[in-house]
Design a protein around this motif. Structure first.
Motif, PDB file in Angstrom:
ATOM      1  N   GLU A  28       0.843  -1.200   0.000  1.00 52.46           N
ATOM      2  CA  GLU A  28       0.000   0.000   0.000  1.00 52.46           C
ATOM      3  C   GLU A  28       0.879   1.251   0.000  1.00 52.46           C
ATOM      4  N   THR A  31       2.749   1.738  -3.368  1.00 52.81           N
ATOM      5  CA  THR A  31       1.868   2.191  -4.456  1.00 52.81           C
ATOM      6  C   THR A  31       1.502   3.657  -4.289  1.00 52.81           C
ATOM      7  N   SER A  53      -5.169   3.436  -9.616  1.00 50.06           N
ATOM      8  CA  SER A  53      -4.680   2.071  -9.325  1.00 50.06           C
ATOM      9  C   SER A  53      -4.692   1.812  -7.820  1.00 50.06           C
ATOM     10  N   GLU A  57      -6.881  -1.102  -6.084  1.00 50.92           N
ATOM     11  CA  GLU A  57      -6.152  -2.199  -5.444  1.00 50.92           C
ATOM     12  C   GLU A  57      -6.332  -2.227  -3.930  1.00 50.92           C
TER      13      GLU A  57
END
Length: 197
Positions: A28, A31, A53, A57
């Motif tokens: 996490e 990203t 994204s 996700e």
């Protein structure tokens, strides 16, 4: 009305707290960090895709409101203010208790409407922010409330405007000095002119 807070202080980017960042798992955090790096390089189309994204996700992440806010911040810079407004609305509608992000979303909704030339919608967003006891304490709350007061002054509603200016002048004298200074002058002028002594 001045878009971007130019006449009333500068709109700084809203960021998650260190505690919130520490609660992210490794993937996490990676990203989100990647999306932020692209945003900070000014590559807004790519950054928007990166935030998308992250949202897809990590749909249960505590930082979804932050990702939505940053996603929205990418759009006006790419001349897509209506897209940005939709992103900001999502925060206000689904995450109203995430005060830092919801307040910023309302400020930026007003900013986008102002830039689009729709002053009435801008004022409506800023008035909603000013009317919330928590939202109006946030850094961008000062800018929104000053914009609202500036509008009221233009409408020759000085006494009403002064109430808002006074709030900013007092509440933000340490946390947002530019906004406080902007608000202080009209308050002083009003009281000097209307004081019977």
């Amino acid at each position: 009305l001045a878009a971007g807070g130019t006449a009333i202080g500068h709109a700084k980017e809203v960021s998650p707290s260190n505690n919130d960042l520490k609660r992210l798992d490794t993937f996490e955090a990676h990203t989100l960090s990647k999306a932020d790096q692209v945003f900070n390089k000014g590559q807004y189309r790519q950054a928007r895709a990166e935030y998308d994204s992250f949202i897809l996700e990590f749909s249960r992440s505590k930082l979804i409101p932050y990702a939505l806010l940053r996603k929205g911040r990418c759009s006006p810079r790419d001349a897509k203010r209506f897209k940005a407004i939709a992103d900001y609305r999502e925060i206000v509608d689904y995450f109203p208790n995430e005060v830092k992000y919801a307040a910023a979303a309302l400020y930026y909704i007003g900013d986008c409407h102002s830039a689009n030339g729709d002053v009435q919608k801008a004022v409506k967003a800023w008035a909603k922010l000013a009317g919330d006891k928590e939202y109006r304490k946030e850094y961008l709350g000062a800018l929104a409330i000053n914009q609202l007061a500036d509008y009221l002054m233009q409408q020759e509603k000085e006494a009403e405007a002064v109430k808002y200016y006074e709030q900013v002048a007092v509440d933000f004298r340490k946390d947002n000095q530019d906004a406080s200074v902007h608000a202080r002058d009209p308050v002083i002028r009003y009281y000097v002119r209307t004081d019977p002594n």
